[in-house]
Structures are given as structure tokens and as C-alpha cells.
Design a protein around this motif. Sequence first.
Motif, PDB file in Angstrom:
ATOM      1  N   ASN A 237      89.597   7.486   0.448  1.00  0.00           N
ATOM      2  CA  ASN A 237      88.424   6.679  -0.031  1.00  0.00           C
ATOM      3  C   ASN A 237      88.073   7.711  -1.222  1.00  0.00           C
TER       4      ASN A 237
ATOM      5  N   ILE B 123      89.987  11.222   0.502  1.00  0.00           N
ATOM      6  CA  ILE B 123      90.604  11.238   1.828  1.00  0.00           C
ATOM      7  C   ILE B 123      91.975  10.783   2.074  1.00  0.00           C
TER       8      ILE B 123
ATOM      9  N   LEU C 291      85.186  10.534  -1.545  1.00  0.00           N
ATOM     10  CA  LEU C 291      83.723  10.944  -1.748  1.00  0.00           C
ATOM     11  C   LEU C 291      83.642  11.248  -2.731  1.00  0.00           C
TER      12      LEU C 291
ATOM     13  N   TRP D 227      82.581  11.596   6.465  1.00  0.00           N
ATOM     14  CA  TRP D 227      83.362  10.732   5.685  1.00  0.00           C
ATOM     15  C   TRP D 227      83.123   9.379   7.544  1.00  0.00           C
TER      16      TRP D 227
ATOM     17  N   SER E  66      82.085   9.235  12.419  1.00  0.00           N
ATOM     18  CA  SER E  66      82.332   9.715  11.227  1.00  0.00           C
ATOM     19  C   SER E  66      82.279  10.924  11.721  1.00  0.00           C
TER      20      SER E  66
END
Length: 586
Positions: free
Chosen positions: A536, A527, A538, A552, A510
Motif C-alpha cells: 500500500n 507498506i 500511503l 494504516w 489499524s
Amino acid sequence: MRKFFTLLFLILPVMLFSQASDLFISEYIEGSSNNKALEIFNGTGAPVDLSQYQIWRISNGGSWPEYTLQLKGTLKNDSVYVIANNQAGQTVKDKADTLTSFASWNGDDAVGLAKDDGTGNYVLIDAVGEDGDDPGSGWDVAGVSNATKDHTLIRKSDVTSGTTDWAASAGTDTDNSQWIVEPKDYFDDLGRHTFNPANNTTVQFDTSKATVNEGDGTFDIVVTITNPDPNNATTANVVLTSGDPADIGNYTTQSVTFPAGSSDNQIVTITITDDSEVEGDEEFVFELQNVSGGNNAMAGTPSQFTLTIEDNDHAAVPDIVMNEIMQNPAAVNDDKGEWFELYNNDAQTVDINSWIIKDDGSDYHVIDNGGPLTIDPGDYLVLGINDTMSVNGGVPVDYMYDHFLLSNGEDEVVLVYSDGITEVDRVNYDNGATFPDPSGKSMELKNPNLDNNVGSNWDVSSSPYGDGDLGTPGAKNSDFVSGIENFRNQGMIIDRYQIFPNFPNPFNPSTTFRIAVPRASKVEVGIYDITGKLVNTLFSGELAKGIHSYQWQGKNNQGKPVPSGIYFAVLRSENATHSIKMMLIK
């Protein structure tokens, strides 16, 4: 005879109503830097001798006139005369009839049009602003605060004469003002004026410009009508005059029709092509043409609309940081001793050959080393205006550029990727306002993990080199502070959207990064992989002003781990996109 004079009495008011009583100011521009202009319109029905007119100016309050500019030449009917600053941008210059340093007003400087009364005495007949006390930043117009500063003012089409009653001219809202207020650096209507004193039907766009994202799918252009005719429909063509049709669904032109008596807006829907090419932001200009029907229908203001489509594709940009700048050497002249240093904050060797060095003005240089010009991870590269150490003050320059200068005042150093579009890094230093402003000493970044566009993250070098100037070209900076963690809790001025480098980087499993939001607004944080595909999301929604942190876990939107590789954390704000590069290693 009685019938003859009666006929004149009936016709004369109509003739007068369809013409202007004299010249008047039709457009006023107070834009960025030297973008200042004034437009004069002749709607009198006959040519006018300009030698009977002067432009007046007052600076920061005072009495008319402190400064005068004598006009000359002849202005044809239904034509405009444009006075602009001789250092204005090229778009303004191209539309000017006279270029002069006289056009150097600010928002609190009144500008007027004066006319010879026949005795050699000039009398004010029209003005933007008024004499007396300094208004501060500027005057309010049409309900817009300080509208004479950083705005363009356009006279409404039904105005037939100038006035020295500024309060009446400026008005208090959009209905009772004589002016339409446009944003800073709006030049689309400069060089032409829509004059419609007879209240003919006009068709216009509801706004002059808009910005959308390439992934938005569609955009609706809104066309409005004024004074629709109760018996006749009105038609107009919305024509693409600039931009690639292939990027907006092969659009070229579309006709809109307003039914007789209807004031309902007409909509032209533009389809946005979402490709995977890194092509930068694109502009598309639409124009109203072939307006017909209604009551002698004509194009109103604005008759042009500019749509900016922001690119949503991202090149795989290495983390190269501008780490040190010598903009004002003392041991040698600037044209021999200027240089700046790059630092490779990436995990791989980077070749910067064919990249671009530029500023926001005319300085521009394409790096041409005749082969690779590489920087290893954690290493430095010095670029300078001269690479001979006996001449340049003893700087070990790795690459010599030309056509690029570092101002001793405020300036920009912009590093652009080889695609010619993607900015890799940028520093806007500001003549000592927040950045250091040394002489004979370099400005050095305290840590390459810091935002190098924040002046407080820079210091002045204390290490001598070469012929006696201070700097550390090609080496760690003298005021280097290890670890970005030292700065995480320091106060900062949050005046723009930013995304800060992630930590750790490279990472597994991460990593964490922060964003700065200057005001409550809607943002997206996501992302993306190296191809520009969303991996992704967020966050998507409204955030309060402040610093916000995100972690992340190296997973996609389905919660599944993603493979090793390069990824981008992307912050999309209301008017820009910001990104950092991250490396996931398993």
C-alpha cells in the motif's frame, strides 16, 4: 640568419603555450575527518627538483608562512605529487607520495606552493586561499559558498601556471574560475591531472557520481564534449571498470560518437536489474577510454563516473533496540568494564547469533555463541568486553565480544543483521554534544519506543551495580518513562529523515506511525510485506519540513484487507530508505 630568427619567433610561442611555466597546485581536498590532500602538477616539459619547493600553510588567517613543509625528490614531467594527512582514509593514502600531519588544514586555512628564488629565499607562486583575515568557514570558489571546506577543488585542464591572485583564481562562477568544485570526499581524480593547454578536444562525464533506486528501471549517463573539431568526429568508449554487469543489464562497454562540430551531449542508458535479493547498495564505476578523433581528443575531467544503486529489498528485521551503553566505567578499566544492552521490542523471541557488532571505523565483531543467542520479547541481553564478574566490575554479561571498543568521545554502535548488510539498530553518540557523556555511569534510553539516535532521549543511570558504577545491565533502566505517548508532544530537532515506531504494535485493525522530514522534499511512504512487495502506498509527493502522521488500516492498494503477518512501513527520502517493522494480528 634573418629567416632563422623569424622561424624561432613563430614557433616559440606555440611551444610555451603547450607547457606549464612552473609547478602548480592541481588538486586540493578538504574532506571529512582527516581526508586532506594537496596535489602538485609538473607540466613544464622536463623533470623538476622538488627540493626547490615548499608547501606553506596559514591557520585561521595570518601571514605567509606560519607552517612549512620541505619537499624532496624529483617530479617527472606530466606527473603529480600528492601530499596527504597520515590519518586519512585508505583511498587517499593509497594515492599519496608523502603522508604527514602537516596536511591538517580546514576550510579557512590557506595552503600555498613556494619556490626557492635561487638565494635560499622562498617565494609564494601558487595558493588556495590567501593571507590576512580569517574568512570564516572557508572561501567561495566558482560561485560555491565556502568551497574550500568539505569540498575537492580540481584545477581546470587549460590552466598553465599558478597564481597568488586568489580572487582571480577562485573566480565568481564556473566560467571565470580556475577550479572545478566537487563534493566532499571526492577522490576519483586524485593522483592524476588532465592538462590541456592547447584547447584540444576533451570528452568527459557531466558529473562524477549519482545515486538511483534499484526500482528506477534505467539511468542515463551523460557524456559531454569541449572544443569539438569542426571537421572530425570524436569517439570514446564508456567502459564499466567496477561492479557486477549482471545487475545493470550485462553492460560492459558502449561507444559514443560526437559528429564533427557538434556539442550535443551523448547518452548511455543503463538498464537497472530489479531483483528480490537483499544485497545492499551497489557501486558501479565507469571510465572513458579510447578517446580519439576531434582535435587530438583526450579524456577530460571527470573521466570516471560512479553510479550508486540503492537496494529496495528489505530483510525481515526484528525490533531489537540498543537500550543502555557503558562506554566509560570507573570501577575498572575500559578494556574490562565496557558493555551495552539490547532490548527485544519485538513480539517474538529473536536469535542474534551470527549478527554483527561494528562501528563506522575498523571495529568489527561477528557474534559467535556456538549456538543460539536468544532474547525473549520484553527481555534484555548484555554484551560486554569481559564476562568475568570479578574482573569486569560486576556486570552480568550474557555474551563476550572482542575487536570492538566503545570510545569515551564520539563513536557509533551498529548492530547488523546476519545478512551482513541490513542495519537492525544504530546509535551515534557524540561526546556530550547532545548525548549524555558520563564517567562511571551508563547512558540509558528513557523508553525503547523512542528514537535512540536522538541524544535527548537518553539519560544517565542512577542505580548502582557490582563494584559501584551506576547502571542497570539486564534490567529496566532507572530513568524509564512508561509510554511513548509521554514524548509525542515534546519538541525535537528535526535534522534528518526518520520514521518512528508505530503504535500499537502488534495491532488490529489499524496502527499509526510518524515520520520526520528535515526540509521540504519529495518522499514516499509505503507498506511492504515480508517478501519486499509493495502492499500500500500511503503517500508519494512533496512534504513540508516537520512531523507527519500516517495511519494504516491493514489494507492493500485495492482496499482489501491483508492477512496477518509482518509488514514494514518504509520511508524513502531523497538519499536514503528508512523502515520499521509492524505485526498485524487477526
